[in-house]
Write an enzyme that holds these catalytic residues in place. Structure first.
Site, PDB file in Angstrom:
ATOM      1  N   GLY A 513     -34.239  25.171 -14.241  1.00  0.00           N
ATOM      2  CA  GLY A 513     -35.694  25.055 -14.148  1.00  0.00           C
ATOM      3  C   GLY A 513     -36.369  25.743 -15.315  1.00  0.00           C
ATOM      4  N   VAL A 514     -37.690  25.567 -15.383  1.00  0.00           N
ATOM      5  CA  VAL A 514     -38.500  26.176 -16.436  1.00  0.00           C
ATOM      6  C   VAL A 514     -39.672  26.883 -15.780  1.00  0.00           C
ATOM      7  CG1 VAL A 514     -39.851  25.798 -18.514  1.00  0.00           C
ATOM      8  CG2 VAL A 514     -37.851  24.364 -18.062  1.00  0.00           C
ATOM      9  N   GLY A 515     -39.893  28.146 -16.146  1.00  0.00           N
ATOM     10  CA  GLY A 515     -41.000  28.911 -15.594  1.00  0.00           C
ATOM     11  C   GLY A 515     -41.857  29.517 -16.684  1.00  0.00           C
ATOM     12  N   GLY A 516     -42.795  30.376 -16.274  1.00  0.00           N
ATOM     13  CA  GLY A 516     -43.693  30.990 -17.236  1.00  0.00           C
ATOM     14  C   GLY A 516     -42.979  31.910 -18.204  1.00  0.00           C
ATOM     15  N   GLY A 518     -39.647  31.593 -19.121  1.00  0.00           N
ATOM     16  CA  GLY A 518     -38.746  30.802 -19.962  1.00  0.00           C
ATOM     17  C   GLY A 518     -37.862  29.904 -19.110  1.00  0.00           C
ATOM     18  N   VAL A 520     -34.351  28.697 -17.134  1.00  0.00           N
ATOM     19  CA  VAL A 520     -33.318  29.299 -16.293  1.00  0.00           C
ATOM     20  C   VAL A 520     -32.102  28.377 -16.301  1.00  0.00           C
ATOM     21  CG1 VAL A 520     -32.743  30.201 -14.021  1.00  0.00           C
ATOM     22  CG2 VAL A 520     -35.101  30.322 -14.840  1.00  0.00           C
ATOM     23  N   LYS A 534     -31.987  33.735 -16.916  1.00  0.00           N
ATOM     24  CA  LYS A 534     -33.364  33.448 -17.305  1.00  0.00           C
ATOM     25  C   LYS A 534     -33.573  33.949 -18.737  1.00  0.00           C
ATOM     26  CE  LYS A 534     -36.776  34.309 -14.410  1.00  0.00           C
ATOM     27  NZ  LYS A 534     -37.844  35.078 -13.687  1.00  0.00           N
ATOM     28  N   ASP A 630     -47.128  37.313  -6.964  1.00  0.00           N
ATOM     29  CA  ASP A 630     -46.918  35.913  -7.363  1.00  0.00           C
ATOM     30  C   ASP A 630     -46.075  35.187  -6.316  1.00  0.00           C
ATOM     31  OD1 ASP A 630     -47.331  33.731  -8.972  1.00  0.00           O
ATOM     32  OD2 ASP A 630     -45.697  34.169 -10.340  1.00  0.00           O
TER      33      ASP A 630
END
Length: 848
Positions: A513-516, A518, A520, A534, A630
């Site tokens: 996946g991609v998060g705020g 960077g 993973v 990550k 969050d």
């Protein structure tokens, strides 16, 4: 005659006023004359009139060349189409291109129109569309099969630096490709600057002229839709209403467009006067505290940076210096104490400001807000217009990570091979020499005594904060690659090569996946342990501070329902975190957006209970509470047994001390989950997590995103929509359709809905604690399991607990919500592995 003269004198002021208005309108819409102005109706046998302009057929080739026309067919449609430009199409069976002569170098609009004609003789709905220029990828493998609209319009801004511009259309996957209309039009050089301000970390960004941009949003705040007939540069400005976070927070303002006073620095090419003549101003959200923000939320691709332009014009003040306010992008302050009177010297005078930003933290949205400057003691804020444009990435692409060279057919690449080979041979000797010197340096350094690596600031991220240095002497582990930091209690320190080996050099096929922060990746350590890696993105809004917070928080926390941190890597200016691997990924993936099997009602309850336990431990499991800040469905992960664990502590904050009620801090988190009281007052409490968890509960119930701008206005925000249905007693009408018809205990559903409603209370003082929320969810599960016990008496699974008395219990009796495993001195949650075993406490409550 005298009577006529008197009448003339009486009407003279009105006549002069009309002439003045006409003069102003002419000045506002003085036609910009582009040096290049190609308007092409592809495949059309005749001219097409569209939006007040004339598009010529592509068969009339005077100043541009259509290469590959022999492998194309022209198609027209007799059925109804969205607009005249979509009545025809040029269909390509193989790679083809339009080559335009450019008379004036500089920025150009490239606008593309696509509509799969139903009677073209080809299945254009399944055709794949890939479009590239000489240097940039505009579209990559687009298909209408996965698109939720019947037509597609794309607008790009490309800086042309030669006397030609080539648009190449490439069929993919053995299908045809097509295009209905093309525009290539010059724009003034002042429209897009070379520099803009990066918000985090705050610094100037140079080099925009070397990049291409794609328009994703262009809004006329508080005003009507503007078409190319209203704009000297042929732009479209849509109304902002569907992007407002809270509709009642803003009111429309409108003045006569002729009153707008353009200056030498802001002309109608920046934006037409209709944009500056309308605005959204602060409305009445029906809250006691009037220092709230007006916020717009926009879905974006989180893998790109964005050019954002804010347009302002004070059309609400009666006198100068009567309006001072702040502007925000995501959680960052874009403009502080904005005083338009000081900047422009007059009312009704346009002003704009440019910024560069990513999507919001660990999310696929950008938020823009305006609100009063509390230091100025003036309540008011406006926004007149907004533009958001995607910036091409390192692959010089606006759609994915594949470059132009990766998409061109091999035959097109052959002409470049000689240049590439020559350049390679020309630098081969230099590279060899550098490599030899580097090897010598490595050999020399390996002979010196190895010193423990200190925790250095990461200059790549431009963060002035530094990490606490590790003063302990590093010792090699048995593998010879792991450096022990046991005395620093920060977990295992990985070498970068270990991370490379574990992730197969960050193989994209291992991307989770991609998060705020960077991307993973799934990884496998030398001993076979599966991990989640990550890797920090240097363009991310989250940086060194979040990296440090995550490590320091998780190194102190151990709980069955919190994701465990295994270690980290800060070598080579990298910021990498290594966690335990959660086989079933984020909760959101099991609710919507994927093809994964639907969760049963009992599974959903158990997952919510697990997440609530993790949050309850954060709030109560140590001397000073920890506020996650969050909480959302992407930060609740599921292991192979669907046990829920709370993840991502980069934004976490230590809670208030005993003599305090809150923590004053800048607003951070994800829109759709943000506590409205925290958002208005910047005062953070544990109840902010409770509100976010209430949104999660509604998301679990309804299986839809927290924010969905595609839905009708009243349904965009799940918290508002679900609360309105809950208060009407109609919550069962909006539950996940996959649950409809399943056996669900009505009392369990009612208790779940009541719990979510309490969590979503407007004010924190009216919300329950996480311990109370946990108790209520456990009670809802008890009701469900008792119902299952009555309907399925032969079920002997570990989660089946028959014979639980249905004694009415006070849901806010704290003696019944004492959960084992929250003492700070314990290293893990000692509860039974079977989720339902907690009900022994409900039958026989006991203190810790």
């Amino acid at each position: 005659m005298e009577m006529v003269e008197m009448e003339t004198m009486r009407w003279l002021p009105l006549i002069l006023s009309v002439l003045l208005v006409l003069f102003n309108l002419h000045g506002s819409f003085a036609a910009f004359s582009p040096a290049d102005n190609y308007l092409i109706a592809c495949g059309s046998p005749q001219n097409v009139s569209f939006q007040g302009r004339t598009f010529a057929p592509d068969s009339v080739q005077s100043s541009f060349v259509l290469k590959g026309q022999g492998n194309s067919v022209a198609a027209t449609s007799s059925s109804s189409v969205p607009s005249p430009i979509y009545q025809s199409a040029r269909i390509f069976a193989s790679t083809a291109s339009y080559k335009f002569k450019i008379q004036q170098e500089g920025r150009h609009w490239v606008r593309l129109y696509f509509y799969p004609l139903p009677d073209s003789g080809h299945n254009l709905a399944s055709a794949t569309i890939t479009v590239i220029t000489d240097d940039f990828v505009l579209l990559n493998n687009f298909s209408f099969e996965s698109y939720n609209s019947s037509y597609l319009f794309k607008e790009y801004s490309i800086n042309v630096t030669s006397d030609t511009l080539t648009l190449t259309f490439i069929p993919m996957n053995n299908s045809a490709t097509f295009v209905n209309g093309i525009e290539v039009v010059s724009v003034p050089d002042v429209l897009i600057p070379d520099q803009a301000l990066v918000l985090f970390p705050s610094s100037p960004f140079n080099g925009l002229s070397d990049l291409s941009l794609e328009t994703v949003f262009r809004l006329n705040m508080g005003g009507p839709l503007l078409t190319p007939q209203n704009d000297t540069l042929g732009r479209i400005w849509e109304n902002d209403m569907k992007y407002l976070h809270v509709n009642s927070s803003a009111v429309n303002v409108l003045v006569n467009p002729s009153t707008i006073r353009y200056t030498m620095s802001v002309t109608s090419e920046i934006a037409p006067n209709w944009v500056y003549a309308t605005a959204e101003s602060m409305g009445d959200p029906n809250v006691p505290n009037q220092n709230f923000n007006v916020t717009w939320v926009f879905p974006v691709d989180p893998n790109f940076m964005y050019f954002i332009r804010l347009h302002f014009c004070d059309i609400v003040s009666r006198t100068l210096y009567d309006l001072v306010f702040n502007a925000y992008i995501n959680s960052d302050t874009a403009i502080s104490s904005l005083d338009l009177s000081t900047l422009t010297g007059n009312l009704a005078t346009p002003y704009y400001k440019d910024f560069i930003s990513n999507s919001s933290i660990d999310s696929d949205t950008i938020t823009v807000s305006v609100g009063p400057d509390t230091m100025a003691d003036i309540t008011g804020a406006i926004l007149n217009g907004l533009e958001i444009m995607k910036i091409s990435n390192d692959a010089r692409s606006l759609d994915g990570l594949i470059s132009v060279e990766g998409l061109l057919p091999k035959s097109s690449k052959n002409s470049k091979i000689g240049i590439i080979v020559g350049a390679a041979l020309g630098t081969l000797a230099t590279v060899g020499l550098i490599a030899f010197c580097y090897c010598c340096l490595i050999v020399h350094r390996s002979k010196t005594t190895h010193q423990g690596p200190s925790w250095l600031p990461l200059p790549l991220y431009g963060n002035s904060q530094t990490m606490t240095k590790v003063s302990t002497t590093s010792q090699k582990s048995g593998t010879g690659s792991c450096i022990s930091l046991a005395s620093s209690n920060l977990g295992r320190l990985f070498m970068f090569q270990e991370i490379m080996d574990a992730t197969n050099r960050f193989d994209e096929s291992l991307l989770l996946g991609v998060g705020g922060f960077g991307k993973v990746y799934k990884g496998t350590l030398e001993d076979g342990t599966e991990v989640a890696v990550k890797r920090g993105n240097p363009r991310s809004e989250q940086g060194l501070a979040e990296f440090r917070t995550e490590i320091e928080m998780l190194s102190k926390l151990r709980h069955r329902h919190l994701v465990s941190l295994i270690g980290y890597c800060d070598e080579r200016s990298e910021m990498i975190l290594v966690y335990e691997y959660m086989a079933n990924g984020p909760l959101r993936s099991h609710l919507y957006g994927t093809e994964l099997p639907s969760l049963s009602w009992k599974q959903r309850l158990e997952i919510c209970i697990g997440a609530a336990r993790g949050l309850h431990y954060l709030h109560t499991g140590s001397a000073q509470s920890i506020i996650h800040r969050d909480v959302k469905t992407t930060n609740i992960l599921l292991d192979e047994n669907f046990v829920a664990k709370v993840a991502d502590f980069g934004l976490s904050k230590t809670g208030p001390a005993l003599d305090q009620t809150h923590v004053s801090t800048a607003v951070k988190g994800s829109f759709g989950y943000l506590d409205p009281e925290y958002f208005r007052r910047q005062q953070l409490t544990e109840k902010s997590d409770v509100y976010s968890f209430g949104v999660v509960l509604m998301e679990v119930l309804c299986s839809r995103p927290a924010l969905d701008p595609a839905l009708p206005r009243e349904q965009v925000n799940i918290a508002e929509w679900a609360m309105s249905q809950q208060k009407k007693g109609m919550l069962d009408h909006i539950i996940d359709p996959t649950l409809v018809g399943k056996v669900i205990n009505a009392a369990s559903l009612k208790k779940f809905g009541e719990t979510a409603e309490k969590c979503l209370a407007e004010y924190g003082v009216d919300r329950p604690s996480m311990g109370d929320v946990l108790w209520n969810l456990e009670y809802a599960l008890q009701l469900e399991e008792t119902s299952l016990a009555l309907t399925e008496p032969e079920d002997n699974s570990t989660n089946h607990i028959p014979g639980i008395p249905m004694t009415p219990l006070d849901p806010f009796d704290h003696s019944a919500s004492m959960i084992d495993g929250v003492n700070a001195g314990t290293n893990d949650d000692p509860e039974d592995t079977a989720t339902s075993a907690v009900f022994s406490q409900l039958v026989n409550p006991r203190g810790r």
